[in-house]
Design a protein around this motif. Structure first.
Motif, PDB file in Angstrom:
ATOM      1  N   ILE A 311       0.861  -1.157  -0.338  1.00  8.75           N
ATOM      2  CA  ILE A 311      -0.094   0.215  -0.339  1.00  8.75           C
ATOM      3  C   ILE A 311       0.896   1.157  -0.058  1.00  8.75           C
ATOM      4  CG2 ILE A 311      -0.462   0.037   2.589  1.00  8.75           C
ATOM      5  CD1 ILE A 311      -3.608   0.957  -0.073  1.00  8.75           C
ATOM      6  N   ALA A 312       2.303   1.094   0.738  1.00  7.02           N
ATOM      7  CA  ALA A 312       2.514   2.246   0.527  1.00  7.02           C
ATOM      8  C   ALA A 312       3.287   2.997  -0.784  1.00  7.02           C
ATOM      9  CB  ALA A 312       4.091   1.868   1.838  1.00  7.02           C
ATOM     10  N   LEU A 313       3.484   2.194  -1.340  1.00 10.43           N
ATOM     11  CA  LEU A 313       4.386   2.300  -2.498  1.00 10.43           C
ATOM     12  C   LEU A 313       2.865   2.397  -3.745  1.00 10.43           C
ATOM     13  CD1 LEU A 313       6.381  -1.113  -3.222  1.00 10.43           C
ATOM     14  CD2 LEU A 313       6.829   1.173  -2.626  1.00 10.43           C
ATOM     15  N   SER A 314       1.345   2.487  -3.757  1.00  9.45           N
ATOM     16  CA  SER A 314       0.448   2.355  -5.019  1.00  9.45           C
ATOM     17  C   SER A 314      -0.486   3.569  -4.308  1.00  9.45           C
ATOM     18  CB  SER A 314      -0.022   1.569  -5.020  1.00  9.45           C
ATOM     19  OG  SER A 314      -1.267   1.183  -3.415  1.00  9.45           O
ATOM     20  N   GLY A 315       0.087   4.449  -4.215  1.00  6.02           N
ATOM     21  CA  GLY A 315      -0.718   5.922  -4.120  1.00  6.02           C
ATOM     22  C   GLY A 315      -1.370   6.687  -5.365  1.00  6.02           C
ATOM     23  N   TYR A 317      -4.418   7.458  -2.956  1.00  8.71           N
ATOM     24  CA  TYR A 317      -5.350   6.580  -2.859  1.00  8.71           C
ATOM     25  C   TYR A 317      -7.007   6.814  -3.027  1.00  8.71           C
ATOM     26  CZ  TYR A 317      -0.907   5.187  -0.939  1.00  8.71           C
ATOM     27  OH  TYR A 317       0.426   5.193  -0.403  1.00  8.71           O
ATOM     28  N   MET A 318      -7.806   5.571  -2.821  1.00 10.39           N
ATOM     29  CA  MET A 318      -9.230   5.226  -3.253  1.00 10.39           C
ATOM     30  C   MET A 318      -9.653   6.108  -4.820  1.00 10.39           C
ATOM     31  SD  MET A 318     -10.088   5.497  -0.294  1.00 10.39           S
ATOM     32  CE  MET A 318      -9.231   6.181   1.362  1.00 10.39           C
ATOM     33  N   HIS A 319     -10.528   5.975  -5.042  1.00 10.96           N
ATOM     34  CA  HIS A 319     -11.647   4.983  -6.821  1.00 10.96           C
ATOM     35  C   HIS A 319     -10.651   6.431  -7.394  1.00 10.96           C
ATOM     36  CE1 HIS A 319     -14.584   7.495  -4.831  1.00 10.96           C
ATOM     37  NE2 HIS A 319     -15.076   7.402  -6.545  1.00 10.96           N
ATOM     38  N   ASP A 320     -10.774   7.617  -6.816  1.00 10.50           N
ATOM     39  CA  ASP A 320     -10.313   8.629  -7.345  1.00 10.50           C
ATOM     40  C   ASP A 320      -9.376   9.268  -7.331  1.00 10.50           C
ATOM     41  OD1 ASP A 320     -11.270   9.688  -5.249  1.00 10.50           O
ATOM     42  OD2 ASP A 320     -12.611  10.531  -6.176  1.00 10.50           O
ATOM     43  N   GLY A 321      -8.244   8.654  -6.603  1.00  7.64           N
ATOM     44  CA  GLY A 321      -7.111   9.276  -6.085  1.00  7.64           C
ATOM     45  C   GLY A 321      -7.112  10.405  -4.942  1.00  7.64           C
ATOM     46  N   ARG A 322      -8.148  11.008  -4.501  1.00 10.35           N
ATOM     47  CA  ARG A 322      -8.683  11.605  -3.863  1.00 10.35           C
ATOM     48  C   ARG A 322      -7.300  12.152  -3.328  1.00 10.35           C
ATOM     49  NH1 ARG A 322     -14.060  12.546  -1.438  1.00 10.35           N
ATOM     50  NH2 ARG A 322     -14.119  11.503  -3.544  1.00 10.35           N
ATOM     51  N   PHE A 323      -6.668  10.979  -2.372  1.00 14.96           N
ATOM     52  CA  PHE A 323      -5.709  11.246  -1.248  1.00 14.96           C
ATOM     53  C   PHE A 323      -4.470  10.842  -1.544  1.00 14.96           C
ATOM     54  CE2 PHE A 323      -9.935   9.652   1.581  1.00 14.96           C
ATOM     55  CZ  PHE A 323      -9.886  11.267   1.891  1.00 14.96           C
ATOM     56  N   GLU A 324      -3.276  12.005  -1.515  1.00 13.74           N
ATOM     57  CA  GLU A 324      -1.650  11.705  -1.881  1.00 13.74           C
ATOM     58  C   GLU A 324      -1.336  10.728  -1.336  1.00 13.74           C
ATOM     59  OE1 GLU A 324      -0.259  12.527  -5.341  1.00 13.74           O
ATOM     60  OE2 GLU A 324      -2.173  13.875  -6.046  1.00 13.74           O
ATOM     61  N   THR A 325      -1.337  10.513   0.072  1.00 13.75           N
ATOM     62  CA  THR A 325      -0.306  10.343   0.488  1.00 13.75           C
ATOM     63  C   THR A 325      -1.587   9.417   1.805  1.00 13.75           C
ATOM     64  OG1 THR A 325      -0.520  12.021   2.259  1.00 13.75           O
ATOM     65  CG2 THR A 325       1.169  12.361   0.892  1.00 13.75           C
ATOM     66  N   LEU A 326      -1.128   8.354   2.389  1.00 16.58           N
ATOM     67  CA  LEU A 326      -1.543   7.327   3.564  1.00 16.58           C
ATOM     68  C   LEU A 326      -1.594   8.043   4.358  1.00 16.58           C
ATOM     69  CD1 LEU A 326       1.028   4.128   3.414  1.00 16.58           C
ATOM     70  CD2 LEU A 326      -1.179   4.037   2.829  1.00 16.58           C
ATOM     71  N   GLU A 327      -0.689   8.820   5.136  1.00 16.30           N
ATOM     72  CA  GLU A 327      -1.742  10.683   5.964  1.00 16.30           C
ATOM     73  C   GLU A 327      -2.681  10.829   6.032  1.00 16.30           C
ATOM     74  OE1 GLU A 327       3.043   9.791   6.495  1.00 16.30           O
ATOM     75  OE2 GLU A 327       1.296  10.404   4.311  1.00 16.30           O
ATOM     76  N   GLU A 328      -3.344  11.251   4.633  1.00 16.19           N
ATOM     77  CA  GLU A 328      -4.211  11.788   4.315  1.00 16.19           C
ATOM     78  C   GLU A 328      -5.457  10.781   4.528  1.00 16.19           C
ATOM     79  OE1 GLU A 328      -5.011  14.352   0.935  1.00 16.19           O
ATOM     80  OE2 GLU A 328      -2.795  14.027   0.971  1.00 16.19           O
ATOM     81  N   VAL A 329      -5.376   8.643   3.880  1.00 13.34           N
ATOM     82  CA  VAL A 329      -5.802   8.245   4.256  1.00 13.34           C
ATOM     83  C   VAL A 329      -6.434   7.836   5.817  1.00 13.34           C
ATOM     84  CG1 VAL A 329      -6.679   5.654   3.869  1.00 13.34           C
ATOM     85  CG2 VAL A 329      -5.254   7.259   2.345  1.00 13.34           C
ATOM     86  N   VAL A 330      -5.053   8.165   6.491  1.00 14.80           N
ATOM     87  CA  VAL A 330      -5.312   7.648   7.781  1.00 14.80           C
ATOM     88  C   VAL A 330      -6.176   9.150   8.843  1.00 14.80           C
ATOM     89  CG1 VAL A 330      -3.704   7.626  10.191  1.00 14.80           C
ATOM     90  CG2 VAL A 330      -3.531   6.433   8.110  1.00 14.80           C
TER      91      VAL A 330
END
Length: 393
Positions: A311-315, A317-330
């Motif tokens: 997951i750390a390599l595949s940003g 994130y989300m179906h529309d790629g709205r979150f650039e980083t895992l920090e934003e996902v969290v």
């Protein structure tokens, strides 16, 4: 001393001999000299079989999984071939890059004629193994789960006017036009080298199905825990046990993950608990996901629950790629979950489809621990495995 010094040389010569012959003295070279020269003009492939057999860790309760190695090789070439798109600029690998766990690093990938795709490219390397988790009666494909097999997924990708823009008759014709495919089809299918739609799709399927990511730090920790007699199948046990090989911070993150994320994504980062969910990204979705296919209000805003390996390599994130980083996902799960009518029960204060959205309200220390743990999902051996690398020169 002189005789002893010859031993390494003799061993090397024997090894070279064995590399070209089986124990029965049969040549195991895949291609004739002329065929291999044709391949070498275009591709960087060995003239010996490449072994794609998977040996799963014991904790996973899966065993050895073998593939048709020559069919995988053919599929790899097809996967990386840009000639199989309308404008000859896009391959499957254009949107699924190995060093990114076969994901892309933009919200929407570029397809033919510089067109943007409709959704973020899912990471093919996010799964333990395609053949184990995806397919009929298991996990379907795409963000809206509309395909049941790799073959269906691939055909729809070829045909998509924003991706590759090719029907299968056109794909077959393009393959037939390239002479270097002849020895590849011969090695994979024997004397019948006729190019057909089914053969093309089956070969790509064999390549994708051969992908396996099961050697990250978390896998290694689970395997060591399993070998010591520990349970790897029960959430309570994993949440309350410090795993070997993980740091103190990573173990704190592991407990948070199992308790807060594992109910959807799986406690050992294997198969999700179900096929789809609404995770409260919006109150009103611009893209209604599965609801666009079914026209059912209960499916609006419902999307595949992705697996999280690498997951750390595949940003993004989300179906529309709205979150650039895992920090934003969290941060989203910490304070940003929206009260959509179809919000999944796991993200509500009760499990009957009512109640307020759960906000996990992670502390800064908890966020750092969770992020540290998510990085243990990265499998460097997979993303650097030459068996899955671009074969074109």
């Amino acid at each position: 001393m002189k005789n002893r010094s010859l031993i390494p040389l003799l061993v090397m010569l024997i090894a070279i001999g064995l590399a070209s012959c089986t124990k029965d003295g049969i040549d195991v070279k895949l291609y004739t000299d002329s065929d291999y020269q044709l391949l070498k003009d275009h591709l960087d492939l060995p003239n010996e079989p490449t072994d794609y057999t998977i040996h799963f860790p014991e904790y996973s309760r899966n065993s050895r999984l073998a593939f048709n190695n020559q069919l995988v090789t053919l599929g790899k070439v097809l996967f990386y071939d840009e000639n199989l798109s309308e404008d000859k600029t896009i391959s499957c690998a254009s949107c699924h890059k190995q060093h990114l766990a076969f994901a892309d690093d933009v919200a929407f990938s570029k397809g033919i004629l510089n067109r943007d795709t409709d959704r973020n490219s899912l990471a093919l390397g996010s799964v333990f193994n395609f053949n184990v988790y995806y397919g009929p009666d298991r996990i379907p494909f795409f963000w809206d789960n509309r395909a049941s097999t790799v073959q269906e997924q691939t055909e729809q990708t070829f045909a998509n006017e924003k991706e590759m823009g090719m029907n299968m008759d056109e794909v077959v014709q393009r393959v037939q036009e390239e002479e270097f495919y002849n020895p590849l089809f011969k090695a994979a299918y024997g004397v019948d080298v006729t190019v057909t739609e089914d053969k093309v799709l089956d070969a790509i399927s064999e390549f994708v199905n051969s992908m396996g990511s099961y050697n990250n730090v978390y896998d290694q920790a689970l395997e060591k825990h399993h070998q010591a007699g520990g349970s790897t199948s029960q959430a309570y046990s994993l949440a309350n046990t410090d795993l070997p090989l993980l740091s103190a911070q990573e173990n704190i993150g592991k407990t948070l993950y199992v308790n807060k994320c594992g109910s959807c994504h799986g406690v050992t980062n294997g198969a999700p608990s179900r096929n789809d969910a609404n995770n409260g990204l919006d109150n009103v979705y611009a893209d209604n996901g599965i609801g666009l296919l079914t026209n059912y209000t209960g499916d609006e805003g419902m999307f595949k629950i992705p697996t999280l390996r690498n997951i750390a390599l595949s940003g993004p994130y989300m179906h529309d790629g709205r979150f650039e980083t895992l920090e934003e996902v969290v941060d989203h799960y910490s304070t940003g979950v929206q009260d959509h009518p179809n919000l999944s029960d796991e993200l509500r204060t009760n499990s009957w489809g009512s109640g307020e959205p759960i906000q996990f309200n992670f502390s800064s220390e908890e966020k750092e621990a969770l992020l540290a743990f998510l990085h243990t999902f990265t499998d460097e051996s997979f993303v650097n495995d030459v068996r899955y690398a671009d074969p074109f020169k």
